[in-house]
Design an enzyme around this catalytic site. Structure first.
Site, PDB file in Angstrom:
ATOM      1  N   CYS A 271      -7.910  -9.845  11.936  1.00 43.53           N
ATOM      2  CA  CYS A 271      -8.635  -8.459  12.136  1.00 43.53           C
ATOM      3  C   CYS A 271      -8.688  -9.463  13.940  1.00 43.53           C
ATOM      4  O   CYS A 271      -8.142  -8.693  14.887  1.00 43.53           O
ATOM      5  CB  CYS A 271      -9.864  -7.798  11.758  1.00 43.53           C
TER       6      CYS A 271
HETATM    7  P1  NAD Z   1      -1.796  -6.749   4.292  1.00 41.48           P
HETATM    8  O1  NAD Z   1      -0.748  -6.451   5.756  1.00 41.48           O
HETATM    9  O2  NAD Z   1      -2.325  -8.058   4.206  1.00 41.48           O
HETATM   10  O3  NAD Z   1      -1.102  -5.690   3.946  1.00 41.48           O
HETATM   11  C1  NAD Z   1       0.038  -5.279   4.223  1.00 41.48           C
HETATM   12  C2  NAD Z   1       0.140  -4.633   2.809  1.00 41.48           C
HETATM   13  O4  NAD Z   1       1.125  -3.774   3.615  1.00 41.48           O
HETATM   14  C3  NAD Z   1       1.435  -5.354   2.796  1.00 41.48           C
HETATM   15  O5  NAD Z   1       1.606  -5.910   1.371  1.00 41.48           O
HETATM   16  C4  NAD Z   1       2.903  -4.410   3.335  1.00 41.48           C
HETATM   17  O6  NAD Z   1       3.830  -5.336   2.100  1.00 41.48           O
HETATM   18  C5  NAD Z   1       2.175  -3.181   2.544  1.00 41.48           C
HETATM   19  N1  NAD Z   1       3.346  -2.628   3.299  1.00 41.48           N
HETATM   20  C6  NAD Z   1       4.320  -2.672   4.763  1.00 41.48           C
HETATM   21  N2  NAD Z   1       4.641  -1.347   5.081  1.00 41.48           N
HETATM   22  C7  NAD Z   1       4.616  -0.351   3.759  1.00 41.48           C
HETATM   23  C8  NAD Z   1       5.448   0.332   2.815  1.00 41.48           C
HETATM   24  N3  NAD Z   1       6.181   1.061   4.178  1.00 41.48           N
HETATM   25  N4  NAD Z   1       4.602   0.948   1.604  1.00 41.48           N
HETATM   26  C9  NAD Z   1       4.454   0.755   1.394  1.00 41.48           C
HETATM   27  N5  NAD Z   1       3.766  -0.955   1.787  1.00 41.48           N
HETATM   28  C10 NAD Z   1       3.414  -1.302   2.641  1.00 41.48           C
HETATM   29  O7  NAD Z   1      -3.121  -5.946   5.613  1.00 41.48           O
HETATM   30  P2  NAD Z   1      -4.718  -5.729   5.255  1.00 41.48           P
HETATM   31  O8  NAD Z   1      -5.351  -7.189   5.957  1.00 41.48           O
HETATM   32  O9  NAD Z   1      -4.793  -5.502   3.977  1.00 41.48           O
HETATM   33  O10 NAD Z   1      -4.614  -4.473   6.107  1.00 41.48           O
HETATM   34  C11 NAD Z   1      -3.847  -3.488   6.290  1.00 41.48           C
HETATM   35  C12 NAD Z   1      -4.965  -2.636   7.779  1.00 41.48           C
HETATM   36  O11 NAD Z   1      -6.556  -3.349   7.192  1.00 41.48           O
HETATM   37  C13 NAD Z   1      -4.429  -3.461   9.206  1.00 41.48           C
HETATM   38  O12 NAD Z   1      -4.335  -2.009   9.752  1.00 41.48           O
HETATM   39  C14 NAD Z   1      -6.212  -3.764   9.250  1.00 41.48           C
HETATM   40  O13 NAD Z   1      -5.967  -4.107  10.827  1.00 41.48           O
HETATM   41  C15 NAD Z   1      -6.846  -3.128   8.916  1.00 41.48           C
HETATM   42  N6  NAD Z   1      -8.003  -3.810   8.818  1.00 41.48           N
HETATM   43  C16 NAD Z   1      -8.285  -5.315   7.227  1.00 41.48           C
HETATM   44  C17 NAD Z   1      -9.446  -5.583   7.339  1.00 41.48           C
HETATM   45  C18 NAD Z   1      -8.855  -6.989   6.749  1.00 41.48           C
HETATM   46  O14 NAD Z   1     -10.496  -7.733   6.732  1.00 41.48           O
HETATM   47  N7  NAD Z   1      -8.332  -7.665   5.953  1.00 41.48           N
HETATM   48  C19 NAD Z   1     -10.515  -5.800   7.572  1.00 41.48           C
HETATM   49  C20 NAD Z   1     -10.572  -3.953   8.171  1.00 41.48           C
HETATM   50  C21 NAD Z   1      -9.640  -3.528   8.595  1.00 41.48           C
END
Ligand code: NAD
Length: 443
Positions: A271
């Site tokens: 993030c």
């Molecule tokens: P990530 O990249 O680890 O996972 C995203 C998932 O979405 C993947 O498994 C991917 O295969 C899937 N995906 C992509 N396109 C897709 C589609 N069209 N249909 C279905 N699935 C699809 O992401 P994350 O770390 O969980 O973060 C998600 C969001 O939350 C981001 O915007 C991030 O900035 C935000 N966020 C993350 C955190 C964190 O600690 N990881 C904390 C707060 C906010």
């Protein structure tokens, strides 16, 4: 279950945020259909296994499956059609410094197609972090276009930024400091507030764009705090002051607070780096040059290399020296290596022609995909330290705080410690005959 109208919720995108959201909503009593385009993740979840390393998640997956509260599928449209609300939790990485909306656009389009055949009102919640304006300019028009329905009447959209910390994610979901609900009409905002009503948290209602900006401002402040204390630590070292004493004292000022005020290596993870970069780029595109945020990233970029400088102070040239790197994940209790300082430190060591052996309690599997045969992989700390000229602490896993010093001294070729996280007591290790250098340590 708090909302009597919404019984089934779909969650699109099963990374850290999506998986935690899914299992926690199931724990609250909702039926959850979670979706990802990655078949492996879907299969793992249906087999009761967690695709991520995160405390409590495996147990919550098993519990939800046993209670028939959770199912994972790969078909976004079907998940939407069979639910009353959909959380979008796909990734929003940066490419060349700008937010990449590919995943959010494709997920949104599929959500719209799922809504096309559905008559009752549906709530869409954007939990992914998106630049202010994106939900109004990209997400809502895409859903309207692919569903041929109207926002406000047929479906509603909320922005609900996520603040979870990896490694404490389930606890953070259950006990949020506050829940931000951004909506441009009350019907959508009220529906989301009802979904979360059992969490008994302070709810802040805003418009959509403000909710998006709150998330970026929050991360920008926290990242600034980390770069601030790292900069102070670098000055402290040069003038012979222990940065830890300074950090502890200033943290007691209630206007500052003690959190994230521990000098060390760079901030990493999925993030802070990408969100600050995306905010800088969004600011530039509206004609504002955010010099403070640019400096925050610059301090962060250079900070991991401080560890190489410290190692050279002890060893002179690193050419041919055996360096044991302890810790690879960006922080303890996660296997996530995205933007981890180890990704800067290890290539720099290789560049200096050091022989690198690495160990991490959880991230070795991810590290092998990145470094392949360029480093050796140890199966535990002692294994990593055999024959080492220098121990380099990169991630503050608990087990590195309680090292059997006498045994380690016998294993290492030269008893040198370089501590990127200040988890070792310098006086103790010096008494045991080690030479010690630490970030912000006066020596
Ligand atoms: P990530 O990249 O680890 O996972 C995203 C998932 O979405 C993947 O498994 C991917 O295969 C899937 N995906 C992509 N396109 C897709 C589609 N069209 N249909 C279905 N699935 C699809 O992401 P994350 O770390 O969980 O973060 C998600 C969001 O939350 C981001 O915007 C991030 O900035 C935000 N966020 C993350 C955190 C964190 O600690 N990881 C904390 C707060 C906010």
């Amino acid at each position: 279950m708090p909302d009597d109208k919404i019984k089934t919720i779909s969650v699109v995108g099963l990374g850290h945020v999506g998986i935690v959201t899914s299992v926690c909503l199931a724990e609250m009593g909702y039926n959850v259909i979670c979706v990802d385009i990655d078949k492996n993740k879907v299969e793992l979840i249906n087999e009761g296994k967690s695709p991520i390393f995160e405390p409590e998640v495996p147990e919550l997956i098993t519990k939800a499956l046993n209670q028939n509260k959770l199912v994972a599928i790969t078909d976004v449209q079907r998940a939407v059609t069979n639910s009353e609300a959909t959380f979008i939790t796909v990734g929003t990485p940066t490419i060349k410094g700008k937010i990449d909306l590919k995943a959010i656009k494709s997920a949104t389009e599929m959500v719209g197609k799922g809504l096309a055949d559905k008559n009752p009102y549906h709530l869409v919640v954007v939990k992914s972090t998106v630049i202010p304006g994106m939900t109004e300019r990209v997400v809502i028009p895409l859903i309207e276009e692919s569903s041929r329905k109207s926002e406000g009447t047929d479906f509603g959209v909320c922005v609900n930024p996520e603040f979870l910390r990896e490694s404490d994610a389930v606890q953070d979901f259950r006990n949020p400091d506050r829940i931000i609900i951004g909506s441009n009409n009350d019907k959508a905002g009220d529906a989301l507030e009802r979904i979360f009503s059992d969490l008994n948290s302070l709810v802040i209602r805003t418009d959509i764009r403000t909710a998006e900006m709150i998330k970026y401002a929050n991360n920008a402040f926290l990242a600034t705090k980390i770069s601030f204390i790292n900069e102070i630590a670098n000055i402290c070292k040069e003038i012979g002051v222990d940065a830890n004493n300074v950090a502890e004292a200033i943290g007691l000022d209630f206007r500052i607070g003690p959190y994230l005020l521990r000098a060390g290596l760079s901030f990493g993870g999925s993030c802070f780096p990408k969100d600050i970069q995306a905010l800088i780029s969004a600011s530039n595109s509206v004609g504002y040059n955010p010099i403070l945020l640019t400096s925050v990233l610059e301090v962060n970029r250079k900070q991991p290399l401080k560890l190489i400088e410290l190692a050279k102070e002890l060893l002179g040239s690193l050419n041919g020296k055996n360096v044991a790197v302890l810790g690879l994940s960006f922080k303890p209790n996660t296997d996530d290596m995205r933007e981890a300082p180890s990704l800067t430190i290890i290539p720099a060591l290789i560049e200096e022609k050091a022989n690198v052996t690495v160990y991490d309690p959880e991230a070795i599997r991810n590290a092998k995909k990145i470094f392949r045969k360029k480093v050796k992989y140890a199966s535990n700390t002692l294994d990593a330290l055999k024959g080492a000229d220098c121990m380099m602490i990169v991630t503050e896993w608990d087990e590195f705080e309680k090292l059997p010093l006498a045994e380690i001294k016998g294993l290492m070729r030269t008893p040198f410690i370089v501590d990127g996280r200040r988890i070792i007591n310098p006086e103790t290790v010096k008494r045991e005959g080690f030479k010690y250098k630490g970030i912000g340590w006066k020596d």
